[in-house]
Design an enzyme around this catalytic site. Structure first.
Site, mmCIF file in Angstrom:
data_model
loop_
_atom_site.group_PDB
_atom_site.id
_atom_site.type_symbol
_atom_site.label_atom_id
_atom_site.label_comp_id
_atom_site.label_asym_id
_atom_site.label_seq_id
_atom_site.Cartn_x
_atom_site.Cartn_y
_atom_site.Cartn_z
ATOM 1 N N CYS A 2 0.823 -1.210 0.000
ATOM 2 C CA CYS A 2 0.000 0.000 0.000
ATOM 3 C C CYS A 2 0.862 1.267 0.000
ATOM 4 O O CYS A 2 1.963 1.279 0.515
ATOM 5 C CB CYS A 2 -0.878 0.027 1.241
ATOM 6 S SG CYS A 2 -1.930 -1.399 1.385
ATOM 7 N N ASN A 103 -2.010 2.247 5.804
ATOM 8 C CA ASN A 103 -1.139 1.117 5.429
ATOM 9 C C ASN A 103 -0.959 0.257 6.668
ATOM 10 O O ASN A 103 -0.844 0.795 7.772
ATOM 11 C CB ASN A 103 0.250 1.607 5.006
ATOM 12 C CG ASN A 103 0.238 2.298 3.662
ATOM 13 O OD1 ASN A 103 -0.788 2.367 2.999
ATOM 14 N ND2 ASN A 103 1.399 2.813 3.267
ATOM 15 N N GLY A 104 -0.875 -1.053 6.482
ATOM 16 C CA GLY A 104 -0.632 -1.935 7.622
ATOM 17 C C GLY A 104 -1.881 -2.718 7.992
ATOM 18 O O GLY A 104 -2.830 -2.805 7.211
ATOM 19 N N GLU A 487 16.872 -19.070 -5.373
ATOM 20 C CA GLU A 487 16.657 -17.745 -5.948
ATOM 21 C C GLU A 487 16.204 -17.854 -7.412
ATOM 22 O O GLU A 487 15.289 -17.138 -7.841
ATOM 23 C CB GLU A 487 17.949 -16.920 -5.829
ATOM 24 C CG GLU A 487 17.983 -15.604 -6.563
ATOM 25 C CD GLU A 487 16.922 -14.598 -6.119
ATOM 26 O OE1 GLU A 487 16.198 -14.854 -5.156
ATOM 27 O OE2 GLU A 487 16.813 -13.547 -6.783
ATOM 28 N N HIS A 510 15.483 -37.738 -2.081
ATOM 29 C CA HIS A 510 14.586 -37.850 -0.923
ATOM 30 C C HIS A 510 13.182 -37.353 -1.242
ATOM 31 O O HIS A 510 12.429 -37.046 -0.324
ATOM 32 C CB HIS A 510 15.191 -37.097 0.264
ATOM 33 C CG HIS A 510 16.546 -37.606 0.632
ATOM 34 N ND1 HIS A 510 16.734 -38.788 1.309
ATOM 35 C CD2 HIS A 510 17.781 -37.139 0.354
ATOM 36 C CE1 HIS A 510 18.030 -39.011 1.458
ATOM 37 N NE2 HIS A 510 18.685 -38.023 0.873
ATOM 38 N N LYS A 625 6.399 -4.655 -3.914
ATOM 39 C CA LYS A 625 7.852 -4.439 -3.859
ATOM 40 C C LYS A 625 8.343 -4.399 -2.424
ATOM 41 O O LYS A 625 9.413 -4.911 -2.108
ATOM 42 C CB LYS A 625 8.189 -3.126 -4.579
ATOM 43 C CG LYS A 625 9.670 -2.813 -4.608
ATOM 44 C CD LYS A 625 10.424 -3.825 -5.451
ATOM 45 C CE LYS A 625 11.932 -3.638 -5.389
ATOM 46 N NZ LYS A 625 12.621 -4.878 -5.829
HETATM 47 O O1 M6R Z 1 13.015 -5.222 0.686
HETATM 48 P P1 M6R Z 1 13.456 -6.574 1.141
HETATM 49 O O2 M6R Z 1 14.797 -6.938 0.588
HETATM 50 O O3 M6R Z 1 13.420 -6.729 2.626
HETATM 51 O O4 M6R Z 1 12.401 -7.561 0.526
HETATM 52 C C1 M6R Z 1 12.417 -8.921 0.837
HETATM 53 C C2 M6R Z 1 11.508 -9.697 -0.088
HETATM 54 O O5 M6R Z 1 10.187 -9.243 0.036
HETATM 55 C C3 M6R Z 1 11.947 -9.579 -1.552
HETATM 56 O O6 M6R Z 1 13.260 -9.966 -1.742
HETATM 57 C C4 M6R Z 1 11.033 -10.428 -2.456
HETATM 58 O O7 M6R Z 1 11.226 -11.784 -2.186
HETATM 59 C C5 M6R Z 1 11.298 -10.090 -3.920
HETATM 60 N N1 M6R Z 1 10.063 -9.894 -4.613
HETATM 61 C C6 M6R Z 1 12.077 -11.117 -4.630
HETATM 62 O O8 M6R Z 1 12.233 -10.891 -5.983
#
Ligand code: M6R
Length: 630
Positions: A2, A103-104, A487, A510, A625
C-alpha cells in the site's frame, strides 16, 4: 504494497495523483483519493485496478477544487480488491465524519468494530481499516483534541500502521497522521504547502526536505506548520533530512522493463560497491574488532534477501570462521532462540521496510544482539533501528523481482566476511588482498555474461510454451550455490507464474526425483571448481537417466570436462527429451565468484520466459515491492 500520499496545497489533487503514480511499482490492486473542499466537505473517488482506472473515474465524476487531498494505493489484505474495500474509508455514524487512508494491519479490528457498533457506527467494507475513522470520530465527539484522538489510536490499535486522516467540517485545512511499524514521512513545502507520504519518492517533485516520524508519533499538519508529538503527547522536533531523489526518479532509460534495466546495471553496481568499500587491498567497512569477536552470527531477511543471506552465511563461515545461521525473518521473530552473548545479527533488506525483518531485528536487539543492517535505503526503518548501517549501493530497484539488490547483498556480505576475517585473524592481509584482486574482476566477468544473454532466448521460448504439461520446474545445486537454486526458482515463479522448486541436489533422491519425467525442465547449477562438481554431475545423471529436460549452467572448464556438444542442437521443451543437457556456459572464475556468475543466467531465464509468456514483468500479480505488513 500500500502507498499513502497527502497534500495541503492548491494543487493537492494533482500532487497526490502524481505521488501515487510514483508508488505504483510497489504493487497494488485498487486506488482511491479524497479531497476536502473549501466548505469542509470530503469527497471520495475509488477504483479497482491500476491508477488509470481511478483517473478515469475522476474524469467521469470530477472532484471540486480543494486545497487538501489524500490518496492511497491498496494491496488487499482484509477483503478482496473491490471498490468498497478500496481506501479512503469514512466513518458512518455519529459526527464528525472522519476519512482515512491506512497502510498496515489493525490486528484487533474485530474487537474495535464490536465496540464502535455499540456506539452507533456502521461498517460497509470487509476491511480492518474502517475501524480507524470511526475510532477517531468517536474520540473527537467526546471532546478530545486532534492530538488526543490520534493518541487513542496508538493505544487502542494493535499491529503496524501508518494513518492519514481528514475530519469533515474541521476549521481550516488540516491533516492528522500517526504511524507505528509502517513508514510515514512529512514533506516540508516552501511556504503555504505541506505533504506527507509513506515513501519520500512520492513527493520527489514537490520537496527535498523530509521528516521521518517515529513509532507512535502523532502529527497535526496544516499548510503552514507540522506539529509532531511523541508517544507521551509531548511536542517534539524531529530532524529534517534533505534527500536528493533525482536518480530515483529516472525511468526505464530505453529498456523495455525495469527488471531488464536493473539486471544490466549489475556490473556497475559491483564496481560502485568495490569503489566504495575497498582500498589498497583492504576492505573499508565500519566494523570493529568487537564485531569480529562475536561468537556467532545470525542473518535474517525475507525472500531474495534471505537467499542472499544464505550465500553470505557460507562466506562468513568459510572466510571468517564464525558460526553463522541464516533464517527467514517471519520465523525468527517468533523463535525462542537463545541468542549468544555478544552475538551479531546481520539484517539484509533492499527496502529496509520489510515488516517481518524489522520485527526480527527488534527481537534480537531486545536480546542484546548487535545489529548490522545491509540495506539499499539508508533512511529506512531498518537502517534507523540498527547499530551499524551498510549501504548496499545498488541504486533504487523498481522491478518487484529483485535482481541487482541480490547481487549487491551477496557482494557486501562477502566484503563483511573478509573484513571480519581480517579483524579476527582468520585471514591475513595477503589473503584478503588476493581475494579482493579476484573480486575486482567481477564487473568484467558480469559484462561478458550479459553479452551472452540473447543466446538463451530459445530456452525461454520453449519454457514459456504450453508444451511443458506439468507447468513446473526444478532447480538443483550444491554448497554455496544452493541458495542460487532457491533464488532462480523464486524469480521464475514470481514473474512467469510457472511453479518452480529449488533444492539442494543431494535432497533430490529424498522426494523431488518423483517429479522427473521427459517433460520436466530441471535447471542444474554446477561448477568445476566448487569441490562438489562430481557429486553435482552424478545428480544430473540421475535426472538424465529419467529423461528430464536438463538446462545446465556450468563454467567453461566444467563444460569442457563434461564434453557435451555445445551448443546443444535440441533444447528443453522438445519432445522426446534431448539426449543431453542444454548448456549455459559461464566464465571460469575463482570459486568465491561463482554465486555471481551463475546468478545472471538464472535471472535472464526467468525474465526472458516472462517476456515470451507476456506476463507483467515489473509488477507481477499479487506481489508488492516492499512488504510492510506481516
Ligand atoms: O526489501 P526486502 O529486501 O526486505 O524484501 C524482501 C523480499 O520481500 C523480496 O526480496 C522479495 O522476495 C522479492 N520480490 C524477490 O524478488
Amino acid at each position: 504494497m500500500c502507498g499513502i500520499v497527502g497534500a495541503l496545497s492548491k494543487n493537492a489533487q494533482k500532487i497526490v495523483l502524481e505521488g501515487l503514480s510514483r508508488l505504483e511499482y510497489r504493487g497494488y490492486d485498487s486506488a482511491g483519493l479524497a479531497v476536502q473542499s473549501e466548505n469542509g466537505t470530503v469527497h471520495t473517488r475509488k477504483a479497482t485496478g491500476k491508477l488509470a482506472a481511478l483517473r478515469a473515474e475522476i474524469e467521469q465524476n470530477p472532484l471540486p477544487a480543494a486545497a487538501l487531498a489524500i490518496g492511497h494505493t491498496r494491496w488487499a489484505t482484509h477483503g478482496s480488491a473491490t471498490t468498497v474495500n478500496a481506501h479512503p474509508h469514512s466513518s458512518h455514524g455519529p459526527a464528525p465524519k472522519v476519512t482515512v487512508v491506512h497502510n498496515g494491519i489493525i490486528e484487533n479490528y474485530e474487537e474495535l468494530k464490536a465496540e464502535l457498533k455499540a456506539e452507533g457506527y456502521t461498517f460497509v467494507s470487509e476491511t480492518d481499516t474502517e475501524t480507524l475513522p470511526c475510532l477517531l470520530s468517536w474520540a473527537l465527539a467526546q471532546g478530545q483534541s486532534e492530538a488526543e484522538a490520534l493518541a487513542l489510536l496508538t493505544t487502542r490499535c494493535r499491529g503496524n500502521y501508518a494513518v492519514l486522516a481528514v475530519v469533515e467540517g474541521a476549521k481550516g485545512t488540516r491533516l492528522l497522521a500517526t504511524r507505528r511499524g509502517a513508514p510515514l514521512c512529512l514533506g516540508l513545502g516552501k511556504g503555504g504547502e505541506n505533504f506527507v507520504a509513506s515513501d519520500p519518492l512520492a513527493l520527489a517533485s514537490v520537496t527535498d526536505k523530509f521528516v521521518y516520524l517515529e513509532d507512535n508519533d502523532t502529527v497535526v499538519i496544516t499548510p503552514e506548520k507540522t506539529e509532531v508529538r511523541d508517544a507521551s503527547g509531548t511536542p517534539v522536533t524531529r530532524p529534517v533530512q534533505v534527500l536528493n531523489l533525482a536518480d530515483d526518479m529516472a525511468g526505464k532509460q530505453g529498456y523495455k522493463h525495469f527488471m531488464l534495466k536493473e539486471m544490466m546495471e549489475q556490473p556497475a553496481v559491483a564496481a560502485r560497491i568495490l569503489e566504495a568499500y575497498t582500498k589498497d587491498g583492504e576492505v573499508q567497512l565500519p566494523l570493529t574488532a568487537a564485531h569480529a569477536a562475536a561468537p556467532a552470527i545470525t542473518i535474517v531477511a525475507c525472500g531474495t534477501a534471505y537467499y542472499a543471506g544464505m550465500v553470505g552465511g557460507y562466506m562468513l563461515e568459510e572466510l571468517a570462521e564464525v558460526p553463522t545461521q541464516a533464517d527467514v525473518a517471519s520465523e525468527m521473530r517468533y523463535r525462542k532462540k537463545p541468542y549468544p552473548k555478544g552475538g551479531l545479527m546481520i539484517v539484509v533488506s533492499q527496502s529496509g521496510e520489510t515488516a517481518d525483518t524489522l520485527a526480527a531485528l527488534e527481537h534480537a536487539k531486545a536480546a542484546g544482539q548487535t545489529i548490522i543492517a545491509l540495506t539499499n535505503v539508508t533512511t529506512s526503518s531498518i537502517a534507523r533501528a540498527a547499530h551499524v548501517v551498510i549501504d548496499l549501493m545498488a541504486g533504487r530497484e523498481v522491478a518487484v523481482a529483485s535482481t541487482k539488490a541480490f547481487l549487491a547483498m551477496v557482494l557486501v556480505l562477502q566484503l563483511v566476511a573478509l573484513k571480519l576475517a581480517a579483524l579476527n585473524g582468520q585471514q591475513n592481509a595477503a589473503t584478503v588482498a588476493s581475494h579482493l584482486k579476484d573480486i575486482h574482476l567481477l564487473p568484467m566477468h558480469l559484462m561478458n555474461i550479459l553479452a551472452e544473454a540473447p543466446k538463451w532466448e530459445p530456452i525461454a521460448e520453449k519454457l514459456a510454451s504450453a508444451k511443458n504439461p506439468t507447468h513446473s520446474m526444478l532447480y538443483l545445486a550444491r554448497g554455496m550455490l544452493t541458495p542460487l537454486a532457491y533464488e532462480g526458482a523464486l524469480k521464475m515463479k514470481e514473474i512467469t507464474y510457472i511453479h518452480a522448486e529449488g533444492y539442494a541436489s543431494g535432497e533430490m533422491k529424498h522426494g523431488p526425483i518423483a517429479l522427473v519425467d521427459e517433460t520436466l525442465p530441471v535447471v542444474n547449477i554446477a561448477a568445476s571448481n566448487d569441490g562438489l562438481f562430481e557429486k553435482t554431475i552424478s545428480n544430473l545423471k540421475e535426472v538424465e537417466a529419467r529423461h528430464g529436460q536438463i538446462i545446465l549452467i556450468v563454467d567453461e572448464e566444467g563444460a569442457k570436462q563434461l564434453s557435451y556438444p555445445s551448443p546443444t542442437p535440441q533444447i528443453p521443451g522438445s519432445y522426446p527429451a534431448p539426449t543431453h543437457p542444454y548448456l549455459i556456459i559461464t566464465p571460469s572464475v575463482p570459486r568465491l565468484l561463482l554465486p555471481y556468475t551463475h546468478l545472471l543466467p538464472l535471472q535472464f531465464l526467468a525474465y526472458q520466459t516472462a517476456v515470451f509468456k507476456g506476463t507483467d514483468v515489473d509488477q507481477p500479480r499479487n506481489l508488492a515491492k516492499s512488504v510492510t505488513v506481516e
